[in-house]
Design a protein around this motif. Structure first.
Motif, PDB file in Angstrom:
ATOM      1  N   ALA A  16      -9.198  -3.569   3.873  1.00 36.02           N
ATOM      2  CA  ALA A  16      -9.667  -4.958   3.812  1.00 36.02           C
ATOM      3  C   ALA A  16      -8.526  -5.983   3.918  1.00 36.02           C
ATOM      4  O   ALA A  16      -8.751  -7.111   4.336  1.00 36.02           O
ATOM      5  N   LEU A  17      -7.305  -5.609   3.557  1.00 31.42           N
ATOM      6  CA  LEU A  17      -6.202  -6.564   3.557  1.00 31.42           C
ATOM      7  C   LEU A  17      -5.304  -6.488   4.799  1.00 31.42           C
ATOM      8  O   LEU A  17      -4.263  -7.146   4.847  1.00 31.42           O
ATOM      9  N   LEU A  18      -5.700  -5.714   5.805  1.00 31.35           N
ATOM     10  CA  LEU A  18      -4.897  -5.636   7.031  1.00 31.35           C
ATOM     11  C   LEU A  18      -4.674  -7.022   7.610  1.00 31.35           C
ATOM     12  O   LEU A  18      -5.593  -7.843   7.676  1.00 31.35           O
ATOM     13  N   ARG A  19      -3.420  -7.273   8.020  1.00 26.18           N
ATOM     14  CA  ARG A  19      -3.003  -8.554   8.614  1.00 26.18           C
ATOM     15  C   ARG A  19      -3.079  -9.721   7.625  1.00 26.18           C
ATOM     16  O   ARG A  19      -3.031 -10.868   8.017  1.00 26.18           O
ATOM     17  N   LYS A  20      -3.178  -9.419   6.336  1.00 30.54           N
ATOM     18  CA  LYS A  20      -3.203 -10.444   5.291  1.00 30.54           C
ATOM     19  C   LYS A  20      -1.876 -10.405   4.517  1.00 30.54           C
ATOM     20  O   LYS A  20      -1.140  -9.431   4.557  1.00 30.54           O
ATOM     21  N   ARG A  21      -1.612 -11.467   3.788  1.00 30.94           N
ATOM     22  CA  ARG A  21      -0.404 -11.544   2.962  1.00 30.94           C
ATOM     23  C   ARG A  21      -0.641 -10.745   1.678  1.00 30.94           C
ATOM     24  O   ARG A  21      -1.645 -10.932   0.988  1.00 30.94           O
ATOM     25  N   GLU A  32       3.204  -9.172   5.246  1.00 31.55           N
ATOM     26  CA  GLU A  32       1.925  -8.906   5.907  1.00 31.55           C
ATOM     27  C   GLU A  32       1.655  -7.407   5.927  1.00 31.55           C
ATOM     28  O   GLU A  32       2.535  -6.614   6.275  1.00 31.55           O
ATOM     29  N   LEU A  33       0.435  -7.030   5.543  1.00 32.27           N
ATOM     30  CA  LEU A  33       0.036  -5.626   5.598  1.00 32.27           C
ATOM     31  C   LEU A  33      -0.212  -5.265   7.057  1.00 32.27           C
ATOM     32  O   LEU A  33      -1.139  -5.772   7.684  1.00 32.27           O
ATOM     33  N   MET A  34       0.633  -4.415   7.609  1.00 36.81           N
ATOM     34  CA  MET A  34       0.577  -4.068   9.022  1.00 36.81           C
ATOM     35  C   MET A  34      -0.311  -2.859   9.305  1.00 36.81           C
ATOM     36  O   MET A  34      -0.953  -2.795  10.343  1.00 36.81           O
ATOM     37  N   ALA A  35      -0.316  -1.891   8.387  1.00 41.19           N
ATOM     38  CA  ALA A  35      -1.094  -0.674   8.612  1.00 41.19           C
ATOM     39  C   ALA A  35      -1.265   0.079   7.303  1.00 41.19           C
ATOM     40  O   ALA A  35      -0.451  -0.051   6.388  1.00 41.19           O
ATOM     41  N   VAL A  36      -2.329   0.864   7.246  1.00 44.20           N
ATOM     42  CA  VAL A  36      -2.539   1.834   6.180  1.00 44.20           C
ATOM     43  C   VAL A  36      -2.804   3.155   6.886  1.00 44.20           C
ATOM     44  O   VAL A  36      -3.630   3.231   7.798  1.00 44.20           O
ATOM     45  N   VAL A  51      -1.240  11.770   1.811  1.00 46.38           N
ATOM     46  CA  VAL A  51      -1.189  10.591   0.955  1.00 46.38           C
ATOM     47  C   VAL A  51      -1.529   9.367   1.786  1.00 46.38           C
ATOM     48  O   VAL A  51      -1.370   9.378   3.006  1.00 46.38           O
ATOM     49  N   LYS A  52      -2.014   8.309   1.132  1.00 44.79           N
ATOM     50  CA  LYS A  52      -2.273   7.041   1.820  1.00 44.79           C
ATOM     51  C   LYS A  52      -1.098   6.110   1.564  1.00 44.79           C
ATOM     52  O   LYS A  52      -0.766   5.838   0.419  1.00 44.79           O
ATOM     53  N   LEU A  53      -0.480   5.662   2.659  1.00 46.54           N
ATOM     54  CA  LEU A  53       0.649   4.750   2.576  1.00 46.54           C
ATOM     55  C   LEU A  53       0.321   3.431   3.249  1.00 46.54           C
ATOM     56  O   LEU A  53      -0.359   3.400   4.275  1.00 46.54           O
ATOM     57  N   ALA A  54       0.832   2.354   2.665  1.00 45.74           N
ATOM     58  CA  ALA A  54       0.681   1.025   3.236  1.00 45.74           C
ATOM     59  C   ALA A  54       2.029   0.606   3.809  1.00 45.74           C
ATOM     60  O   ALA A  54       3.074   0.879   3.210  1.00 45.74           O
ATOM     61  N   TYR A  55       1.995  -0.038   4.967  1.00 40.09           N
ATOM     62  CA  TYR A  55       3.212  -0.545   5.603  1.00 40.09           C
ATOM     63  C   TYR A  55       3.173  -2.064   5.575  1.00 40.09           C
ATOM     64  O   TYR A  55       2.260  -2.675   6.125  1.00 40.09           O
ATOM     65  N   VAL A  56       4.160  -2.655   4.898  1.00 42.23           N
ATOM     66  CA  VAL A  56       4.226  -4.102   4.693  1.00 42.23           C
ATOM     67  C   VAL A  56       5.454  -4.637   5.424  1.00 42.23           C
ATOM     68  O   VAL A  56       6.569  -4.138   5.216  1.00 42.23           O
ATOM     69  N   ARG A  57       5.251  -5.651   6.270  1.00 41.66           N
ATOM     70  CA  ARG A  57       6.369  -6.306   6.952  1.00 41.66           C
ATOM     71  C   ARG A  57       6.802  -7.497   6.116  1.00 41.66           C
ATOM     72  O   ARG A  57       6.063  -8.456   5.942  1.00 41.66           O
ATOM     73  N   GLY A  58       8.010  -7.405   5.588  1.00 40.41           N
ATOM     74  CA  GLY A  58       8.559  -8.457   4.738  1.00 40.41           C
ATOM     75  C   GLY A  58       9.126  -9.613   5.544  1.00 40.41           C
ATOM     76  O   GLY A  58       9.112  -9.592   6.782  1.00 40.41           O
ATOM     77  N   PRO A  59       9.681 -10.622   4.865  1.00 38.96           N
ATOM     78  CA  PRO A  59      10.200 -11.817   5.530  1.00 38.96           C
ATOM     79  C   PRO A  59      11.356 -11.523   6.491  1.00 38.96           C
ATOM     80  O   PRO A  59      11.569 -12.254   7.438  1.00 38.96           O
ATOM     81  N   SER A  60      12.094 -10.449   6.269  1.00 39.33           N
ATOM     82  CA  SER A  60      13.211 -10.098   7.150  1.00 39.33           C
ATOM     83  C   SER A  60      12.737  -9.483   8.464  1.00 39.33           C
ATOM     84  O   SER A  60      13.524  -9.317   9.391  1.00 39.33           O
ATOM     85  N   GLY A  61      11.449  -9.113   8.522  1.00 39.20           N
ATOM     86  CA  GLY A  61      10.921  -8.439   9.703  1.00 39.20           C
ATOM     87  C   GLY A  61      10.914  -6.924   9.572  1.00 39.20           C
ATOM     88  O   GLY A  61      10.310  -6.229  10.378  1.00 39.20           O
ATOM     89  N   ARG A  62      11.581  -6.407   8.561  1.00 40.49           N
ATOM     90  CA  ARG A  62      11.592  -4.960   8.329  1.00 40.49           C
ATOM     91  C   ARG A  62      10.334  -4.561   7.580  1.00 40.49           C
ATOM     92  O   ARG A  62       9.838  -5.297   6.731  1.00 40.49           O
ATOM     93  N   GLU A  63       9.830  -3.367   7.897  1.00 36.76           N
ATOM     94  CA  GLU A  63       8.643  -2.851   7.208  1.00 36.76           C
ATOM     95  C   GLU A  63       9.053  -1.862   6.136  1.00 36.76           C
ATOM     96  O   GLU A  63       9.984  -1.085   6.318  1.00 36.76           O
ATOM     97  N   ILE A  64       8.337  -1.927   5.023  1.00 30.55           N
ATOM     98  CA  ILE A  64       8.517  -0.945   3.956  1.00 30.55           C
ATOM     99  C   ILE A  64       7.207  -0.183   3.811  1.00 30.55           C
ATOM    100  O   ILE A  64       6.143  -0.688   4.167  1.00 30.55           O
ATOM    101  N   SER A  65       7.288   1.012   3.291  1.00 31.31           N
ATOM    102  CA  SER A  65       6.071   1.769   2.992  1.00 31.31           C
ATOM    103  C   SER A  65       5.960   1.909   1.487  1.00 31.31           C
ATOM    104  O   SER A  65       6.962   1.980   0.774  1.00 31.31           O
ATOM    105  N   THR A  66       4.724   1.929   1.024  1.00 26.91           N
ATOM    106  CA  THR A  66       4.444   2.063  -0.395  1.00 26.91           C
ATOM    107  C   THR A  66       3.057   2.669  -0.560  1.00 26.91           C
ATOM    108  O   THR A  66       2.266   2.696   0.390  1.00 26.91           O
TER     109      THR A  66
END
Length: 74
Positions: A16-21, A32-36, A51-66
């Motif tokens: 539900a939060l894809l492409r949202k802050r 921004e949530l880029m993918a799950v 496992v289910k991982l979320a990929y978030v693109r931070g302000p630097s443009g780098r994505e983290i997974s959590t």
């Protein structure tokens, strides 16, 4: 002739939060949530561990997974 099916190491799932802050509560990163994805993190193919991982693109443009459970809407 037989066709072996190659297992995919991951598959994208809807969220539900894809492409949202969002905020990753584990690291504090907002972005921004880029993918799950469901990802196979097993070292041995005979014993899969997904496992289910979320990929978030931070302000630097780098994505983290959590973990998906760590994602909260901002």
């Amino acid at each position: 002739m037989t066709h072996d099916v190659v297992p995919r190491p991951f598959e994208e799932v809807p969220h539900a939060l894809l492409r949202k802050r969002v905020r990753d509560i584990a690291s504090g990163v907002e972005g921004e949530l880029m993918a799950v994805v469901r990802e196979n993190v097993s070292a041995a193919p005979a014993r899969e561990h997904w496992v289910k991982l979320a990929y978030v693109r931070g302000p630097s443009g780098r994505e983290i997974s959590t973990a998906v459970a760590n994602i909260k809407a901002v």
